[in-house]
Enzyme design. Sequence first.
Site, PDB file in Angstrom:
ATOM      1  N   GLU A 176     -11.282  -6.177  36.930  1.00 21.69           N
ATOM      2  CA  GLU A 176     -10.566  -5.019  37.485  1.00 21.69           C
ATOM      3  C   GLU A 176      -9.683  -5.426  38.649  1.00 21.69           C
ATOM      4  O   GLU A 176      -8.659  -4.826  38.907  1.00 21.69           O
ATOM      5  CB  GLU A 176     -11.572  -3.984  37.986  1.00 21.69           C
ATOM      6  CG  GLU A 176     -12.323  -3.316  36.891  1.00 21.69           C
ATOM      7  CD  GLU A 176     -13.358  -2.398  37.494  1.00 21.69           C
ATOM      8  OE1 GLU A 176     -13.278  -1.207  37.220  1.00 21.69           O
ATOM      9  OE2 GLU A 176     -14.220  -2.876  38.237  1.00 21.69           O
ATOM     10  N   GLY A 221     -21.693   4.224  33.758  1.00 23.81           N
ATOM     11  CA  GLY A 221     -22.239   4.795  32.535  1.00 23.81           C
ATOM     12  C   GLY A 221     -22.206   6.314  32.640  1.00 23.81           C
ATOM     13  O   GLY A 221     -22.576   6.873  33.669  1.00 23.81           O
ATOM     14  N   MET A 243     -24.074   0.846  40.037  1.00 23.35           N
ATOM     15  CA  MET A 243     -25.018   0.013  40.774  1.00 23.35           C
ATOM     16  C   MET A 243     -24.615  -0.279  42.235  1.00 23.35           C
ATOM     17  O   MET A 243     -25.234  -1.109  42.874  1.00 23.35           O
ATOM     18  CB  MET A 243     -25.232  -1.311  40.008  1.00 23.35           C
ATOM     19  CG  MET A 243     -25.747  -1.091  38.586  1.00 23.35           C
ATOM     20  SD  MET A 243     -25.970  -2.597  37.629  1.00 23.35           S
ATOM     21  CE  MET A 243     -27.343  -3.362  38.471  1.00 23.35           C
ATOM     22  N   GLU A 244     -23.575   0.387  42.736  1.00 20.82           N
ATOM     23  CA  GLU A 244     -23.105   0.032  44.083  1.00 20.82           C
ATOM     24  C   GLU A 244     -22.721   1.204  44.994  1.00 20.82           C
ATOM     25  O   GLU A 244     -22.862   1.111  46.230  1.00 20.82           O
ATOM     26  CB  GLU A 244     -21.858  -0.886  43.992  1.00 20.82           C
ATOM     27  CG  GLU A 244     -22.064  -2.201  43.287  1.00 20.82           C
ATOM     28  CD  GLU A 244     -21.958  -2.099  41.781  1.00 20.82           C
ATOM     29  OE1 GLU A 244     -21.380  -1.094  41.278  1.00 20.82           O
ATOM     30  OE2 GLU A 244     -22.446  -2.993  41.083  1.00 20.82           O
ATOM     31  N   ASP A 255     -19.420   3.332  29.157  1.00 23.59           N
ATOM     32  CA  ASP A 255     -20.507   3.447  28.174  1.00 23.59           C
ATOM     33  C   ASP A 255     -21.277   4.728  28.488  1.00 23.59           C
ATOM     34  O   ASP A 255     -21.016   5.373  29.496  1.00 23.59           O
ATOM     35  CB  ASP A 255     -21.440   2.212  28.263  1.00 23.59           C
ATOM     36  CG  ASP A 255     -21.995   2.038  29.683  1.00 23.59           C
ATOM     37  OD1 ASP A 255     -21.421   1.251  30.440  1.00 23.59           O
ATOM     38  OD2 ASP A 255     -22.975   2.727  30.044  1.00 23.59           O
TER      39      ASP A 255
HETATM   40  N1  ADE Z   1     -21.942   0.415  35.103  1.00 19.11           N
HETATM   41  C1  ADE Z   1     -21.334   0.661  33.924  1.00 19.11           C
HETATM   42  N2  ADE Z   1     -22.215   1.090  33.013  1.00 19.11           N
HETATM   43  C2  ADE Z   1     -23.422   1.109  33.625  1.00 19.11           C
HETATM   44  C3  ADE Z   1     -24.733   1.442  33.212  1.00 19.11           C
HETATM   45  N3  ADE Z   1     -24.959   1.839  31.962  1.00 19.11           N
HETATM   46  N4  ADE Z   1     -25.742   1.333  34.116  1.00 19.11           N
HETATM   47  C4  ADE Z   1     -25.495   0.925  35.371  1.00 19.11           C
HETATM   48  N5  ADE Z   1     -24.275   0.589  35.813  1.00 19.11           N
HETATM   49  C5  ADE Z   1     -23.247   0.681  34.955  1.00 19.11           C
END
Ligand code: ADE
Length: 243
Positions: A13, A79, A186-187, A210
């Site tokens: 990115e 996600g 996650m951040e 996703d």
């Molecule tokens: N970042 C992108 N997709 C994710 C997911 N399924 N879980 C955690 N972080 C993500």
Amino acid sequence: MNQTAILSALAEEQQGLIELLHEPQKITHAGRDFWRGHLHGQPVVLALSRIGKVAAATTATALIERFEVSRIVFTGVAGGMGAGVQVGDVVVANEFVQHDLDASPIFPRYEVPLYGQSRFACDAALTALLLDASRAGLKSLTLPTARLLHHGLIASGDRFVSGAQESEALLSALHAADHRVLAVEMEGAAVAQVCFDYGIPFAAVRTISDRADDQAHVDFPQFVKEVASRYAQAITQHLLKLL
Ligand code: ADE
């Protein structure tokens, strides 16, 4: 100096933004590369958050302490968790919660100890600009189908959520505590907390790569490789024009 930090989760990115940077200057600090330069006439520092809450908190702290940035904008992927939040949609955060924080029974589940709160809010003015930039960015991209722009709560935790059952369990536990999340990553919550500590405006946008389900491990790398950077570039460029 009014510098804007653009924090990306992934090198894929960030790469497009580095290529657009005027007078690029690479500075290595805390084991990380920071790119100083100008984008659309604005002084910026580009950095990778790295993955997970601790790494992201270190990067955010370095941006504030060492580079003295005035605001932090996060662009990344997430996600989709909420109903109707589909791959290719965009989520602009209004708040963050840590889905894996649980100091109960000493503190209520999800509450960050000693802060008396579970959620950290994004800066309202910067977020309004990011919403406008995301709208304009989505419009400017040639996409096979119309994509939705969502605005709301994002959950962060040190786990890649990659199962429908896991995702549903997370979602229902969060709902039980009245946290209606749209997406998981996650951040973001870590950066939001660091920005809260320092009183620095923070805004975040995540493209849905996703659905955090059984297919996530396939959808995620494909999306990151093929489309994530186009979203990040389009949205960031529009935002810098609005600042
Ligand atoms: N970042 C992108 N997709 C994710 C997911 N399924 N879980 C955690 N972080 C993500």
